[in-house]
Design a protein around this motif. Structure first.
Motif, short mmCIF file in Angstrom:
data_model
loop_
_atom_site.label_atom_id
_atom_site.label_comp_id
_atom_site.label_asym_id
_atom_site.label_seq_id
_atom_site.Cartn_x
_atom_site.Cartn_y
_atom_site.Cartn_z
N VAL A 163 1.06 -0.85 -0.22
CA VAL A 163 -0.14 -0.36 -0.13
C VAL A 163 0.66 1.09 -0.42
N LEU A 164 -0.02 2.05 -0.91
CA LEU A 164 1.07 4.06 -0.57
C LEU A 164 0.84 4.45 1.14
N GLY A 165 -0.23 4.20 1.00
CA GLY A 165 -0.51 4.59 2.45
C GLY A 165 -1.80 5.87 1.62
N LYS A 166 -2.30 5.92 0.61
CA LYS A 166 -3.17 6.97 -0.24
C LYS A 166 -4.74 6.62 0.35
N GLU A 167 -5.32 6.63 -0.07
CA GLU A 167 -6.31 6.42 0.14
C GLU A 167 -7.16 5.52 -1.57
N TRP A 168 -7.14 6.50 -2.63
CA TRP A 168 -7.09 6.92 -4.33
C TRP A 168 -6.46 5.48 -4.75
N GLN A 169 -5.58 5.24 -3.74
CA GLN A 169 -4.47 3.40 -4.51
C GLN A 169 -5.97 2.19 -4.72
N PHE A 170 -6.77 2.32 -4.01
CA PHE A 170 -8.25 1.41 -3.84
C PHE A 170 -9.47 2.19 -4.64
N LYS A 171 -9.25 3.12 -5.42
CA LYS A 171 -10.87 3.31 -5.65
C LYS A 171 -10.72 2.17 -7.64
N ASP A 172 -11.96 2.40 -7.41
CA ASP A 172 -12.69 1.27 -8.39
C ASP A 172 -12.28 -0.33 -7.97
N TRP A 173 -11.44 -0.57 -6.66
CA TRP A 173 -11.38 -1.91 -6.35
C TRP A 173 -12.48 -2.80 -6.14
N PRO A 174 -13.19 -3.91 -6.40
CA PRO A 174 -13.98 -4.52 -5.93
C PRO A 174 -14.28 -4.87 -4.42
N PHE A 175 -14.54 -4.02 -3.86
CA PHE A 175 -14.38 -4.78 -2.34
C PHE A 175 -15.67 -3.77 -2.28
N LYS A 176 -16.38 -3.23 -0.71
CA LYS A 176 -16.80 -2.28 -0.50
C LYS A 176 -16.25 -1.38 0.29
N ASP A 177 -15.18 -1.69 1.13
CA ASP A 177 -14.56 -1.22 2.21
C ASP A 177 -12.58 -1.80 2.43
N HIS A 178 -12.30 -0.51 3.52
CA HIS A 178 -10.99 -1.18 3.44
C HIS A 178 -10.90 -2.61 4.96
N VAL A 179 -11.91 -2.32 5.76
CA VAL A 179 -11.72 -4.25 6.32
C VAL A 179 -12.16 -5.45 5.35
N GLU A 180 -12.43 -5.18 4.69
CA GLU A 180 -13.12 -6.19 3.07
C GLU A 180 -11.83 -6.48 2.39
N ILE A 181 -11.53 -5.54 2.54
CA ILE A 181 -9.15 -5.42 1.28
C ILE A 181 -8.84 -6.07 2.90
N PHE A 182 -8.90 -6.31 3.56
CA PHE A 182 -7.35 -6.37 4.16
C PHE A 182 -7.62 -7.65 5.51
N ASN A 183 -9.18 -7.99 4.80
CA ASN A 183 -9.47 -9.38 5.50
C ASN A 183 -9.09 -10.79 4.79
N LYS A 184 -9.66 -10.40 3.02
CA LYS A 184 -9.06 -11.06 1.75
C LYS A 184 -7.94 -10.65 1.42
N ILE A 185 -7.35 -9.73 1.66
CA ILE A 185 -6.40 -9.63 1.01
C ILE A 185 -4.91 -9.07 1.97
N ILE A 186 -3.56 -9.67 2.13
CA ILE A 186 -2.09 -8.89 2.91
C ILE A 186 -2.40 -7.70 2.42
#
Length: 399
Positions: A320-343
């Motif tokens: 991660v870069l530490g910026k919110e825009w890195q995850f724009k248009d990712w197929p996840f609803k929020d950061h919780v879902e992202i980092f539960n499924k991806i380290i």
């Protein structure tokens, strides 16, 4: 006068052009001459004393960007001034500060001659004056010998310490490291492709079993250890690690292979100059730091929006870069879902302000710190990434 003070004096007077190298010596106009390899009194933050050659090259090239300065020094096989030392050293040599804790002058061993001798110049007739009287006997010979020994002791400087003993003057082993690590690249690419082909074949067998043909053909469609799970889905193909495409991140598509496979952090700008051809869209890495078993191969990509929907099931890690825009248009609803499924991993220099990582500290992300200068510590950081990634893969496989 000692070499460091002479260099500072000429720098303040804007007379650096009068410092000329002649053979293995530096001539300071007609005033002084010192060996190029003589250790000065300026000690680096790493503990070693800089040589006169290093300081002369730096003060004449301080206007260059640090990366360009390093390349210039490597071309001439001259040891460099480290980034943390550049500013305080420049301030001292240009006279902006009068002293610094980094200076460790060595007092002459015979103080009788400390005021009379600047440096050893055998051609200087002033070393033995006309007023000196010698008896033509054994005592006069002994006195002359004692004088020269005292003068030599007066200009002695420590050339080696525990740190500098491990350094090789005018030797740069970076190219040796590059050649050594690239020698097996072709073999590794072939092996990685073979593993990838094997995974694709296994996936085809598993899909055949789902259609009811696997048992008839006698295939074992049980998921293998090198397959990974995302939730309840089985990722088809090689696992994917995502990187930011931004230039300000430490790990990029250019240097990730050096870091993860060889345990060596090479700045992106250095790797870009070495890389021939266009920027790669995808590279393959595997854990080579331990050779006791065959490691899983991973695809590394830095264009997440180019992934197909089925490719996201193969994504297992992201830097991660530490910026919110890195995850724009990712197929996840929020950061919780992202980092539960991806380290997630966040790379930083250990002496950087934690303010730059304030967003990351709120996410379920592993922060990995490396040193700006101590490259021997990179291996431990790379192993930490691998250990946490493998632990995550095992936990997903058990889910």
């Amino acid at each position: 006068m000692d070499p460091l003070s002479a260099l500072r004096d000429f720098s303040i007077r804007n007379e650096l052009d009068k410092i000329v190298r002649v053979g293995d010596d530096f001539r300071f106009s007609n005033d002084y001459a010192f060996p190029c390899s003589v250790a000065t009194a300026y000690r680096s933050k790493q503990g070693n004393l800089y040589t006169l050659e290093t300081l002369v090259h730096y003060i004449k090239n301080h206007h260059l960007k640090h990366t360009d300065y390093i390349q210039n020094a490597r071309t001439q096989k001259i040891p460099v001034v480290t980034l943390p030392d550049r500013k305080p050293l420049l301030d001292y040599l240009q006279g902006k500060v009068s002293s610094t804790d980094a200076i460790e002058f060595v007092a002459p061993q015979n103080p009788i001659f400390s005021a009379a001798v600047d440096e050893y110049r055998p051609e200087d007739p002033g070393l033995i004056t006309a007023d000196t009287e010698f008896d033509v006997n054994q005592d006069s010979t002994a006195l002359v010998s004692e004088n020269y020994m005292s003068m030599l002791r007066a200009i002695e400087r420590p050339l080696k310490d525990r740190e500098s003993m491990l350094e090789c003057r005018h030797r740069d082993f970076y190219n040796v490291l590059v050649v050594a690590t690239k020698r097996d690249d072709e073999r590794q690419r072939i092996e990685s492709q073979q593993r990838k082909d094997g995974l694709v074949a296994k996936n085809r067998l598993m899909r055949a079993d789902e259609r009811g043909y696997g048992n008839e053909l006698g295939f074992d469609a049980t998921p293998k250890p090198n397959m990974h799970l995302t939730g309840s889905k089985i990722g088809e193909g090689v696992p994917i690690i995502l990187l930011p495409s931004a230039s300000q991140t430490l790990i990029t598509i250019y240097n990730v292979k050096d870091f993860l496979e060889d345990g060596l952090f090479v700045p992106t700008d250095v790797k870009m100059k070495e890389t021939k051809g266009p920027k790669p869209d995808c590279i393959t890495v595997q854990k080579k730091l331990n050779r006791d078993r065959v490691a899983t191969a991973y695809e590394v990509r830095d264009k997440p929006l180019a992934l197909k929907p089925e490719d996201w099931d193969r994504v297992v890690a992201v830097f991660v870069l530490g910026k919110e825009w890195q995850f724009k248009d990712w197929p996840f609803k929020d950061h919780v879902e992202i980092f539960n499924k991806i380290i997630g991993f966040y790379m930083r220099f250990e002496d950087d302000s934690l303010e730059s990582a304030k967003n990351v500290k709120q996410w379920n992300v592993k922060i990995i710190s490396i040193s700006k200068n101590k490259r021997h510590q990179d291996r431990a950081a790379a192993l930490e990434v691998w250990d946490r990634l493998e632990e995550f893969m095992r936990s997903r496989a058990r889910a």
